[in-house]
Design a protein around this motif. Structure first.
Motif, PDB file in Angstrom:
ATOM      1  N   LYS A 204      17.875 -18.078 -25.297  1.00  0.00           N
ATOM      2  CA  LYS A 204      17.450 -19.203 -24.463  1.00  0.00           C
ATOM      3  C   LYS A 204      17.549 -20.490 -25.269  1.00  0.00           C
ATOM      4  CE  LYS A 204      13.456 -20.871 -21.811  1.00  0.00           C
ATOM      5  NZ  LYS A 204      13.504 -22.242 -22.412  1.00  0.00           N
ATOM      6  N   SER A 206      16.933 -24.854 -25.107  1.00  0.00           N
ATOM      7  CA  SER A 206      15.898 -25.718 -24.526  1.00  0.00           C
ATOM      8  C   SER A 206      16.302 -26.240 -23.150  1.00  0.00           C
ATOM      9  CB  SER A 206      15.608 -26.892 -25.463  1.00  0.00           C
ATOM     10  OG  SER A 206      16.794 -27.639 -25.707  1.00  0.00           O
ATOM     11  N   ARG A 207      17.597 -26.121 -22.828  1.00  0.00           N
ATOM     12  CA  ARG A 207      18.080 -26.603 -21.533  1.00  0.00           C
ATOM     13  C   ARG A 207      18.585 -25.465 -20.653  1.00  0.00           C
ATOM     14  NH1 ARG A 207      20.413 -30.326 -25.180  1.00  0.00           N
ATOM     15  NH2 ARG A 207      22.516 -29.467 -24.852  1.00  0.00           N
ATOM     16  N   GLN A 230      20.534 -27.384 -29.314  1.00  0.00           N
ATOM     17  CA  GLN A 230      19.340 -26.894 -28.644  1.00  0.00           C
ATOM     18  C   GLN A 230      18.649 -25.885 -29.559  1.00  0.00           C
ATOM     19  OE1 GLN A 230      19.888 -25.626 -24.401  1.00  0.00           O
ATOM     20  NE2 GLN A 230      22.053 -26.095 -24.754  1.00  0.00           N
ATOM     21  N   SER A 233      15.805 -19.532 -28.763  1.00  0.00           N
ATOM     22  CA  SER A 233      14.789 -18.486 -28.702  1.00  0.00           C
ATOM     23  C   SER A 233      15.485 -17.173 -28.347  1.00  0.00           C
ATOM     24  CB  SER A 233      13.734 -18.811 -27.641  1.00  0.00           C
ATOM     25  OG  SER A 233      13.121 -20.064 -27.894  1.00  0.00           O
ATOM     26  N   TYR A 247      10.189 -17.498 -30.083  1.00  0.00           N
ATOM     27  CA  TYR A 247      10.523 -18.823 -29.578  1.00  0.00           C
ATOM     28  C   TYR A 247      10.963 -19.756 -30.703  1.00  0.00           C
ATOM     29  CZ  TYR A 247       8.269 -17.328 -25.247  1.00  0.00           C
ATOM     30  OH  TYR A 247       7.929 -16.649 -24.105  1.00  0.00           O
ATOM     31  N   ASN A 248      11.981 -20.583 -30.382  1.00  0.00           N
ATOM     32  CA  ASN A 248      12.446 -21.631 -31.297  1.00  0.00           C
ATOM     33  C   ASN A 248      12.746 -21.075 -32.692  1.00  0.00           C
ATOM     34  OD1 ASN A 248      12.097 -23.563 -29.207  1.00  0.00           O
ATOM     35  ND2 ASN A 248       9.916 -23.704 -29.717  1.00  0.00           N
ATOM     36  N   LYS A 252      17.000 -27.268 -33.518  1.00  0.00           N
ATOM     37  CA  LYS A 252      18.010 -27.965 -32.716  1.00  0.00           C
ATOM     38  C   LYS A 252      19.306 -28.168 -33.485  1.00  0.00           C
ATOM     39  CE  LYS A 252      18.707 -32.291 -30.143  1.00  0.00           C
ATOM     40  NZ  LYS A 252      18.075 -33.578 -29.730  1.00  0.00           N
TER      41      LYS A 252
END
Length: 267
Positions: A204, A206-207, A230, A233, A247-248, A252
């Motif tokens: 995944k 961020s967009r 981005q 995740s 997550y993350n 970026k």
């Protein structure tokens, strides 16, 4: 005995420090019953070994883990025959192995724990008891000689053994090595505790929402999606049905060739 060794350039590990992430861990309703199988009854098989200087250690074998020494697997590894390898889905699983039956060569009271990292390819030019050790339906382990000598004298060569699937114990979190180019994203998932094997993976940005990834080979997963610039995740499902969401994991400004570390199954 030749093992199938695959090398993909974009799975090289970067010296970049690992990035730790937030996570959720939730065993499914089936994971409790499945995990009990990892301490299952002993099953019969045979084992041979290969020399320490064999280049397959550097290549990392059919599971795609790269340099096994550098990436934490060391010599506690095994190549598995066709009936055990399961087309690469078993990559990362852990086994306890012990020598049996032959008192001349076995080292009494010993066992080893190894991770499945490679494939022992069949050789149909030989019969099952000759050079075709890894031909179906044989259950066969090919071990580094350093591991083999912990349970048997090297002169034993092709030894009867017993094995059982056990839970993996790993230091640190699950590692994600990001490879590919352009919109092609390849992710090597390694250092997995618990069942050790991954049967499904999602990524995944961020967009984006959660995007299912396909198994490329071994524990290399891929997708065609523009995820640059981005944070990334990951959601994984292990062979015992447990789900881990990190997550993350990658920031970026991630780049191809970097390795990031999330949390761990069961932590």
């Amino acid at each position: 005995m030749l093992l199938l060794s695959l090398l993909v350039a974009f799975t090289l590990f970067s010296p970049t420090p690992f990035v730790h992430s937030h996570y959720n861990w939730s065993p499914s309703s089936s994971s409790t019953s499945s995990s009990s199988n990892f301490q299952s009854e002993w099953r019969p098989a045979r084992a041979t070994y290969y020399a320490a200087a064999d280049p397959r250690d550097v290549v990392g074998g059919a599971c795609g883990y790269g340099d096994l020494e550098r990436n934490g697997y060391g010599k506690a590894t095994a190549g598995l025959s066709t009936v055990l390898f399961d087309k690469g889905q078993i990559c990362g699983a852990c086994y306890e192995v012990r020598c049996v039956e032959d008192l001349r060569w076995c080292i009494p009271g010993t066992s080893i724990i190894v991770t499945a990292t490679n494939f022992c390819a069949p050789n149909y030019g030989f019969d099952l008891d000759g050079g075709g050790h890894c031909n179906p339906p044989n259950a066969h382990f090919v071990l580094p000689i350093e591991a083999f000598e912990k349970i048997a004298i090297w002169k034993a060569s092709n030894m009867p053994i017993q094995y059982r699937r056990i839970k993996c114990r790993k230091e640190g979190g699950v590692r994600f090595t990001v490879g590919g180019s352009g919109i092609f994203l390849s992710v090597l998932i390694s250092n997995v505790a618990g069942s050790g094997d991954i049967v499904a993976a999602k990524v995944k940005g961020s967009r984006t929402g959660w995007l299912p990834m396909g198994r490329n080979w071994g524990q290399n997963w891929h997708i065609n999606a523009d995820l640059k610039n981005q944070p990334l995740s990951f959601e994984m499902t292990s062979g015992d049905g447990a789900t881990l969401t990190s997550y993350n994991v990658a920031p970026k400004n991630w780049n191809f060739g970097q390795t990031f570390e999330g949390k761990q199954f069961g932590s």
